[in-house]
Design a protein around this motif. Structure first.
Motif, PDB file in Angstrom:
ATOM      1  N   SER A  25       0.846  -1.196   0.000  1.00 32.85           N
ATOM      2  CA  SER A  25       0.000   0.000   0.000  1.00 32.85           C
ATOM      3  C   SER A  25       0.877   1.240   0.000  1.00 32.85           C
ATOM      4  O   SER A  25       2.075   1.174   0.274  1.00 32.85           O
ATOM      5  CB  SER A  25      -0.917   0.010   1.225  1.00 32.85           C
ATOM      6  OG  SER A  25      -0.126  -0.016   2.392  1.00 32.85           O
ATOM      7  N   GLN A  30       2.766   9.367  -0.105  1.00 36.21           N
ATOM      8  CA  GLN A  30       2.425   8.929  -1.462  1.00 36.21           C
ATOM      9  C   GLN A  30       0.926   9.081  -1.704  1.00 36.21           C
ATOM     10  O   GLN A  30       0.491   9.570  -2.752  1.00 36.21           O
ATOM     11  CB  GLN A  30       2.862   7.467  -1.672  1.00 36.21           C
ATOM     12  CG  GLN A  30       4.387   7.331  -1.720  1.00 36.21           C
ATOM     13  CD  GLN A  30       4.889   5.910  -1.522  1.00 36.21           C
ATOM     14  OE1 GLN A  30       4.104   4.971  -1.302  1.00 36.21           O
ATOM     15  NE2 GLN A  30       6.199   5.735  -1.572  1.00 36.21           N
ATOM     16  N   GLY A  50      12.640   8.258   5.189  1.00 37.11           N
ATOM     17  CA  GLY A  50      12.190   6.874   5.130  1.00 37.11           C
ATOM     18  C   GLY A  50      10.704   6.717   4.904  1.00 37.11           C
ATOM     19  O   GLY A  50      10.175   5.603   4.941  1.00 37.11           O
ATOM     20  N   THR A  54      10.596   9.429  -2.414  1.00 39.40           N
ATOM     21  CA  THR A  54      11.107   9.246  -3.779  1.00 39.40           C
ATOM     22  C   THR A  54       9.991   8.807  -4.743  1.00 39.40           C
ATOM     23  O   THR A  54       9.856   9.367  -5.834  1.00 39.40           O
ATOM     24  CB  THR A  54      12.241   8.196  -3.802  1.00 39.40           C
ATOM     25  OG1 THR A  54      13.175   8.527  -2.789  1.00 39.40           O
ATOM     26  CG2 THR A  54      12.926   8.156  -5.158  1.00 39.40           C
TER      27      THR A  54
HETATM   28  P1  ADP Z   1      12.420   9.229   1.961  1.00 38.51           P
HETATM   29  O1  ADP Z   1      12.864   9.861   0.668  1.00 38.51           O
HETATM   30  O2  ADP Z   1      11.122   9.793   2.456  1.00 38.51           O
HETATM   31  O3  ADP Z   1      13.486   9.264   3.013  1.00 38.51           O
HETATM   32  P2  ADP Z   1      12.464   6.800   0.399  1.00 38.51           P
HETATM   33  O4  ADP Z   1      11.686   7.269  -0.769  1.00 38.51           O
HETATM   34  O5  ADP Z   1      13.941   6.745   0.229  1.00 38.51           O
HETATM   35  O6  ADP Z   1      12.132   7.706   1.689  1.00 38.51           O
HETATM   36  O7  ADP Z   1      11.873   5.392   0.841  1.00 38.51           O
HETATM   37  C1  ADP Z   1      12.413   4.644   1.917  1.00 38.51           C
HETATM   38  C2  ADP Z   1      12.307   3.153   1.630  1.00 38.51           C
HETATM   39  O8  ADP Z   1      10.945   2.746   1.589  1.00 38.51           O
HETATM   40  C3  ADP Z   1      12.902   2.770   0.291  1.00 38.51           C
HETATM   41  O9  ADP Z   1      13.637   1.588   0.438  1.00 38.51           O
HETATM   42  C4  ADP Z   1      11.690   2.541  -0.601  1.00 38.51           C
HETATM   43  O10 ADP Z   1      11.950   1.616  -1.633  1.00 38.51           O
HETATM   44  C5  ADP Z   1      10.666   2.028   0.390  1.00 38.51           C
HETATM   45  N1  ADP Z   1       9.254   2.323   0.014  1.00 38.51           N
HETATM   46  C6  ADP Z   1       8.800   3.379  -0.686  1.00 38.51           C
HETATM   47  N2  ADP Z   1       7.454   3.344  -0.818  1.00 38.51           N
HETATM   48  C7  ADP Z   1       7.048   2.229  -0.166  1.00 38.51           C
HETATM   49  C8  ADP Z   1       5.749   1.639   0.059  1.00 38.51           C
HETATM   50  N3  ADP Z   1       4.623   2.192  -0.393  1.00 38.51           N
HETATM   51  N4  ADP Z   1       5.690   0.483   0.781  1.00 38.51           N
HETATM   52  C9  ADP Z   1       6.831  -0.072   1.267  1.00 38.51           C
HETATM   53  N5  ADP Z   1       8.071   0.425   1.083  1.00 38.51           N
HETATM   54  C10 ADP Z   1       8.194   1.572   0.377  1.00 38.51           C
END
Ligand code: ADP
Ligand code: MG
Length: 200
Positions: A25, A30, A50, A54
């Protein structure tokens, strides 16, 4: 928490890739950001490290890329080369369903020439650091008049590193009507100033 199939117009092959990554999900950021970005809104988003920022900006950018046009439509500015590489890896994974989608990184420590040659061949999504993007603009090896979406990732860190003027200057090389997405883990006062300078 919303499933990825609630994203407007998300194609089946992209859902399959997301599924294969084990993502069941959307994260909160997002869920809040993706549909408005697809609608064309400017977005100012704050969420902790986290939390999936991205893909919050990356999925809509990948979905909207017109691969018939080899001029860059999206530029993502990020504080460090490590971060640029991380974003590139994550976006290339989800972009795999679009055969010709080209993602290019632009940062220091790599010869300008090699990057200029890659730019000349064409790319759809650019991911770079402020200094190197400016170097390419100065040498006219990069033209940003086709940019539809500007993303600032880790905007708070870029401001800490003193990149305010560079970012505004890079932004001034793009069409006025572009979409701007500003993502940050924290919300210091100068972020608001940057947002006022760049966002509609
Ligand atoms: P941020 O930029 O907010 O610090 P990231 O985009 O780097 O976070 O995402 C952190 C981790 O979570 C990455 O390993 C990513 O692949 C994973 N991730 C992103 N979206 C999801 C999701 N919807 N469910 C599970 N894991 C996710
Ligand atoms: Mg991040």
């Amino acid at each position: 928490m919303a499933a990825f199939n609630t994203i407007d117009g998300i194609p089946e092959p992209l859902l399959e890739i997301i599924d294969s990554l084990g993502f069941t999900s959307m994260s909160e950021i997002q869920e809040k950001a993706i549909n408005p970005i697809l609608d064309g809104a400017d977005v100012l988003a704050q969420s902790k490290t986290g939390s999936g920022k991205t893909l919050a900006f990356g999925l809509p950018c990948v979905m909207r890329t017109n691969t018939n046009n080899y001029k860059p439509e999206t530029i993502i500015i990020t504080p460090t080369r490590e971060l640029a590489d991380q974003i590139a890896v994550e976006l290339r994974r989800v972009a795999a369903y679009k055969a010709n989608l080209k993602i290019l990184t632009l940062y220091g420590g790599v010869p300008l020439r090699a990057q200029a040659e890659s730019l000349a061949k064409g790319a759809h999504i650019l991911i770079g650091t402020p200094g190197r993007i400016q170097d390419h603009l100065a040498k006219e090896t990069l033209v940003l008049d086709s940019i539809k979406t500007l993303v600032l990732d880790e905007a708070d860190r870029m401001l800490d590193m003193g990149f305010y003027d560079e970012i505004v200057k890079i932004g001034s090389n793009m069409p006025r009507g572009k979409q701007t997405l500003l993502f940050s883990a924290t919300f210091p006062e100068n972020i608001e100033k940057l947002a006022k300078a760049l966002l509609n």
